[in-house]
Scaffold this motif. Structure first.
Motif, PDB file in Angstrom:
ATOM      1  N   ASP A 177     -92.831  37.465 -88.495  1.00 38.46           N
ATOM      2  CA  ASP A 177     -91.905  37.170 -87.406  1.00 38.46           C
ATOM      3  C   ASP A 177     -90.507  37.752 -87.584  1.00 38.46           C
ATOM      4  OD1 ASP A 177     -91.226  35.564 -89.517  1.00 38.46           O
ATOM      5  OD2 ASP A 177     -90.962  33.745 -88.336  1.00 38.46           O
ATOM      6  N   GLN A 178     -90.344  38.642 -88.561  1.00 36.21           N
ATOM      7  CA  GLN A 178     -89.050  39.281 -88.734  1.00 36.21           C
ATOM      8  C   GLN A 178     -89.233  40.614 -89.444  1.00 36.21           C
ATOM      9  OE1 GLN A 178     -86.434  37.319 -91.724  1.00 36.21           O
ATOM     10  NE2 GLN A 178     -88.059  35.791 -91.844  1.00 36.21           N
ATOM     11  N   THR A 185     -88.644  43.874 -92.000  1.00 38.83           N
ATOM     12  CA  THR A 185     -88.188  44.151 -93.374  1.00 38.83           C
ATOM     13  C   THR A 185     -87.847  45.642 -93.412  1.00 38.83           C
ATOM     14  OG1 THR A 185     -90.455  44.562 -94.206  1.00 38.83           O
ATOM     15  CG2 THR A 185     -89.640  42.295 -94.286  1.00 38.83           C
ATOM     16  N   ASP A 236     -92.938  48.015 -92.923  1.00 37.00           N
ATOM     17  CA  ASP A 236     -93.469  47.373 -91.722  1.00 37.00           C
ATOM     18  C   ASP A 236     -94.492  48.281 -91.036  1.00 37.00           C
ATOM     19  OD1 ASP A 236     -91.841  45.235 -92.200  1.00 37.00           O
ATOM     20  OD2 ASP A 236     -90.403  45.676 -90.607  1.00 37.00           O
ATOM     21  N   THR A 261     -87.520  31.063 -83.235  1.00 38.56           N
ATOM     22  CA  THR A 261     -86.488  31.440 -82.280  1.00 38.56           C
ATOM     23  C   THR A 261     -87.080  32.445 -81.293  1.00 38.56           C
ATOM     24  OG1 THR A 261     -85.713  33.335 -83.573  1.00 38.56           O
ATOM     25  CG2 THR A 261     -84.744  31.172 -84.081  1.00 38.56           C
ATOM     26  N   ARG A 319     -86.107  35.337 -80.706  1.00 38.15           N
ATOM     27  CA  ARG A 319     -86.140  36.644 -81.377  1.00 38.15           C
ATOM     28  C   ARG A 319     -87.330  36.748 -82.321  1.00 38.15           C
ATOM     29  NH1 ARG A 319     -80.979  39.302 -84.626  1.00 38.15           N
ATOM     30  NH2 ARG A 319     -81.951  41.317 -85.097  1.00 38.15           N
ATOM     31  N   GLN A 320     -87.604  35.686 -83.062  1.00 38.72           N
ATOM     32  CA  GLN A 320     -88.762  35.695 -83.959  1.00 38.72           C
ATOM     33  C   GLN A 320     -90.056  35.831 -83.169  1.00 38.72           C
ATOM     34  OE1 GLN A 320     -87.581  31.929 -85.965  1.00 38.72           O
ATOM     35  NE2 GLN A 320     -88.165  32.963 -87.870  1.00 38.72           N
ATOM     36  N   PHE A 360     -90.496  39.392 -81.890  1.00 37.89           N
ATOM     37  CA  PHE A 360     -90.891  40.332 -82.946  1.00 37.89           C
ATOM     38  C   PHE A 360     -92.352  40.118 -83.340  1.00 37.89           C
ATOM     39  CE2 PHE A 360     -91.552  41.808 -87.240  1.00 37.89           C
ATOM     40  CZ  PHE A 360     -90.938  43.060 -87.241  1.00 37.89           C
TER      41      PHE A 360
END
Length: 206
Positions: free
Chosen positions: A76-77, A79, A84, A112, A114-115, A118
């Motif tokens: 969810d974010q 790197t 990635d 969130t 944003r999470q 992604f």
């Protein structure tokens, strides 16, 4: 009072379910690849888990002839960009060879916006399984597994274990049910079922 009685009832029910659980023998066909403190000590940082390590795990499972793979880590974010990219490529390549499920969640599970955005973009085209676990309101213990859940847009999403089962045997899961009691099993009387467990950093030795 009433709360104490409920806790006692839950405890007795738990013991009863374990006592009558089937004993199918060792689950030799299930292997848990875990990320331990020793695994984390080999990495340059602890969180998020190194995508390059995950690439190694995914590719190793596929190369070893695994019958299916469920990745219980929320992607969810971001790197490192190249790491990635390699993980996403490895997941899509593996999904063409064996049933594969990646962890899924949403804002209802405290991600969130944003999470969530992604995660949806990173796992686009891959089968997902919800990783939230329903807990008992009385004592916070997990006694059920989630089979399915309706999303905000009216679609149905399967729970994590149910999603892998459905990939392995399409149509085997009733996705219309939300939660069902956990199915316990024993290796022998008085001994919970055990699974082969391998720390992720030792896979290269297998």
């Amino acid at each position: 009072g009433l709360p104490a009685l409920r806790l006692a009832e839950n405890w007795i029910t738990d013991l009863g379910r374990i006592a009558v659980a089937p004993a199918p023998g060792p689950a030799a066909n299930i292997v848990l690849v875990t990320i331990t403190e020793e695994t984390l000590a080999t990495l340059p940082y602890r969180s998020p888990v190194s995508r390059l390590l995950l690439v190694e795990v995914v590719e190793k499972v596929a190369a070893a002839g695994g019958k299916g793979l469920a990745l219980d880590i929320l992607l969810d974010q971001p790197t490192e960009q190249e790491a990635d990219r390699k993980l996403r490529a490895a997941l899509h390549a593996t999904a063409k060879k064996i049933p594969l499920v990646v962890a899924s969640a949403g804002q209802a599970d405290r991600l969130t916006p944003r999470q969530e955005e992604f995660l949806l973009a990173f796992t686009d085209g891959l089968a997902g399984g919800l990783v939230n676990l329903p807990t008992d309101d009385d004592d916070g213990i997990v006694r059920w597994q989630q089979l399915g859940q309706s999303t905000r847009d009216g679609r149905r999403s399967l729970g994590f274990a149910a999603a892998l089962a459905d990939r392995l045997a399409p149509g085997s899961v009733d996705g219309n049910e939300n939660i069902v009691p956990l199915a316990y099993s024993r290796e022998a009387p008085g001994k919970p079922a055990d699974f082969t467990t391998l720390p992720a950093h030792t896979l290269e030795l297998v």
